[in-house]
Design a protein around this motif. Sequence first.
Motif, PDB file in Angstrom:
ATOM      1  N   TRP A   1      22.925   7.685   3.815  1.00 59.20           N
ATOM      2  CA  TRP A   1      21.830   6.903   3.231  1.00 59.20           C
ATOM      3  C   TRP A   1      21.702   7.177   1.743  1.00 59.20           C
ATOM      4  CZ3 TRP A   1      18.417   3.070   4.527  1.00 59.20           C
ATOM      5  CH2 TRP A   1      18.539   2.576   5.833  1.00 59.20           C
ATOM      6  N   ALA A   2      21.928   8.422   1.351  1.00 56.43           N
ATOM      7  CA  ALA A   2      21.870   8.746  -0.079  1.00 56.43           C
ATOM      8  C   ALA A   2      22.903   7.938  -0.860  1.00 56.43           C
ATOM      9  CB  ALA A   2      22.086  10.246  -0.283  1.00 56.43           C
ATOM     10  N   ARG A   3      24.119   7.861  -0.324  1.00 61.54           N
ATOM     11  CA  ARG A   3      25.147   7.076  -0.994  1.00 61.54           C
ATOM     12  C   ARG A   3      24.769   5.596  -1.032  1.00 61.54           C
ATOM     13  NH1 ARG A   3      28.817  10.828   1.502  1.00 61.54           N
ATOM     14  NH2 ARG A   3      28.975   9.501   3.349  1.00 61.54           N
ATOM     15  N   ALA A   4      24.191   5.110   0.065  1.00 61.22           N
ATOM     16  CA  ALA A   4      23.809   3.702   0.124  1.00 61.22           C
ATOM     17  C   ALA A   4      22.718   3.365  -0.886  1.00 61.22           C
ATOM     18  CB  ALA A   4      23.337   3.348   1.538  1.00 61.22           C
ATOM     19  N   ALA A   5      21.845   4.332  -1.171  1.00 61.30           N
ATOM     20  CA  ALA A   5      20.718   4.094  -2.065  1.00 61.30           C
ATOM     21  C   ALA A   5      20.958   4.609  -3.480  1.00 61.30           C
ATOM     22  CB  ALA A   5      19.462   4.744  -1.493  1.00 61.30           C
ATOM     23  N   GLY A   6      22.120   5.222  -3.719  1.00 60.54           N
ATOM     24  CA  GLY A   6      22.408   5.750  -5.038  1.00 60.54           C
ATOM     25  C   GLY A   6      21.538   6.929  -5.409  1.00 60.54           C
ATOM     26  N   THR A   7      21.284   7.815  -4.431  1.00 58.96           N
ATOM     27  CA  THR A   7      20.428   8.965  -4.687  1.00 58.96           C
ATOM     28  C   THR A   7      21.037  10.190  -4.015  1.00 58.96           C
ATOM     29  OG1 THR A   7      18.149   9.796  -4.599  1.00 58.96           O
ATOM     30  CG2 THR A   7      18.884   8.446  -2.739  1.00 58.96           C
ATOM     31  N   ILE A   8      20.219  11.199  -3.734  1.00 57.09           N
ATOM     32  CA  ILE A   8      20.677  12.414  -3.078  1.00 57.09           C
ATOM     33  C   ILE A   8      19.962  12.562  -1.743  1.00 57.09           C
ATOM     34  CG2 ILE A   8      21.325  13.592  -5.204  1.00 57.09           C
ATOM     35  CD1 ILE A   8      18.650  15.068  -5.126  1.00 57.09           C
ATOM     36  N   ALA A   9      20.576  13.305  -0.831  1.00 52.31           N
ATOM     37  CA  ALA A   9      20.015  13.438   0.511  1.00 52.31           C
ATOM     38  C   ALA A   9      18.664  14.137   0.502  1.00 52.31           C
ATOM     39  CB  ALA A   9      20.995  14.187   1.414  1.00 52.31           C
ATOM     40  N   TYR A  10      18.411  14.995  -0.496  1.00 58.07           N
ATOM     41  CA  TYR A  10      17.084  15.613  -0.641  1.00 58.07           C
ATOM     42  C   TYR A  10      15.993  14.531  -0.610  1.00 58.07           C
ATOM     43  CZ  TYR A  10      19.403  19.614  -3.149  1.00 58.07           C
ATOM     44  OH  TYR A  10      20.176  20.679  -3.552  1.00 58.07           O
ATOM     45  N   GLU A  11      16.221  13.466  -1.394  1.00 57.38           N
ATOM     46  CA  GLU A  11      15.202  12.428  -1.496  1.00 57.38           C
ATOM     47  C   GLU A  11      15.049  11.665  -0.188  1.00 57.38           C
ATOM     48  OE1 GLU A  11      13.942   8.513  -4.160  1.00 57.38           O
ATOM     49  OE2 GLU A  11      15.801   9.582  -4.635  1.00 57.38           O
TER      50      GLU A  11
END
Length: 383
Positions: A353-363
């Motif tokens: 999901w982080a990759r899909a949203a362009g963020t990090i898994a923390y978020e």
Amino acid sequence: MNETAPLRARAEIDLAALRANVRTLRAHAPSAALMAVVKSDAYGHGAVPCARAALEAGATWLGTATPEEALALRAAGIPGRVMCWLWTPGGPWREAVEADLDVSVSGMWALREVVAAATAAGVPARVQLKADTGLGRSGCQPADWPELVTEALRAEAGGRVRITGLWSHFACADEPGHPSVRAQLTLFREMVAYAEERGVRPEVRHIANSPATLTLPESHFDLVRTGIAVYGISPSPEIGTPADFGLRPVMTLSASLALVKHVPGGHGVSYGHHYVTPVPTTLGLIPVGYADGIPRHASGTGPVLVGGKWRTVAGRVAMDQFVVDLGGDEPEPGTEAVLFGPGDRGEPTAEDWARAAGTIAYEIVTRIGTRVPRVHVNREQDG
């Protein structure tokens, strides 16, 4: 809460996995004590149950950002050493002193406020002095360190504080080999040496976060502060998956399929019609949206496991729901849709999901909202 009852959505928190992660992290830093960081409601996993599980697995410290988070642990009966570090002027210093918390001090204003609180409470405050070794957030700059150390020692001599720790935080520990890591470690050693030469006798010196705990043994000192790794998420996905580090993701986010329907080809889906069905198909309605923490930035890209197959968010994520194209499959309403989990059943992970949203898994894990109940399983420790 009935742990097996069907729900609109649920975030299942596997406390056995959390305990195993803590034991793994302790093995990575066998000469240091371990702090389990439970800030932001334990990164979205539920602070009180996760704190208890971490202590059961051998963590000897807990860490929070705000004093309110730390005080909530005390109110829940959580014992032992609890440190909090994100203070603003006028904060609940006296309550923290009376609750026997370790508080972080980065500058003279904070030292003055904690000394006043300790005086009012009639007991010394546990104070940890934070050095800014290069992250540029909180922490005392090297030029101001002599004054802070001198005044803290004066307060200690007067019985107002006990200097329990010296600490700092890395900027780029998740990028092994980054030149700032070595520079920060060198400066931390120098600032610690300065304080100790002038009489500071800290119980703990610490700079290692999750990535440094896993990849930089020389940074372990007396204590490591592990946050995201406690919850089974790799702090450095570029160099290792959770399994590579011996970790297991703790949260599984799922929802009950709310509707399945047939639509013709050329049918627009969700706001703005950014997705139009290419052929006649079936659509499935997933009853969670950005109000539940599902990233709107994952519109058109977020993965979901439904009926044993990966599906992708079709069109925009809305406030309370989103749609997936089921490609003609017809799972029953109520079928489980798994947004992310450990990956054992072929489901996506928080990192996906982080990759899909362009963020990090923390978020991804910390943003899951309060409408999604946390269902804690495996509360009892094995053995």
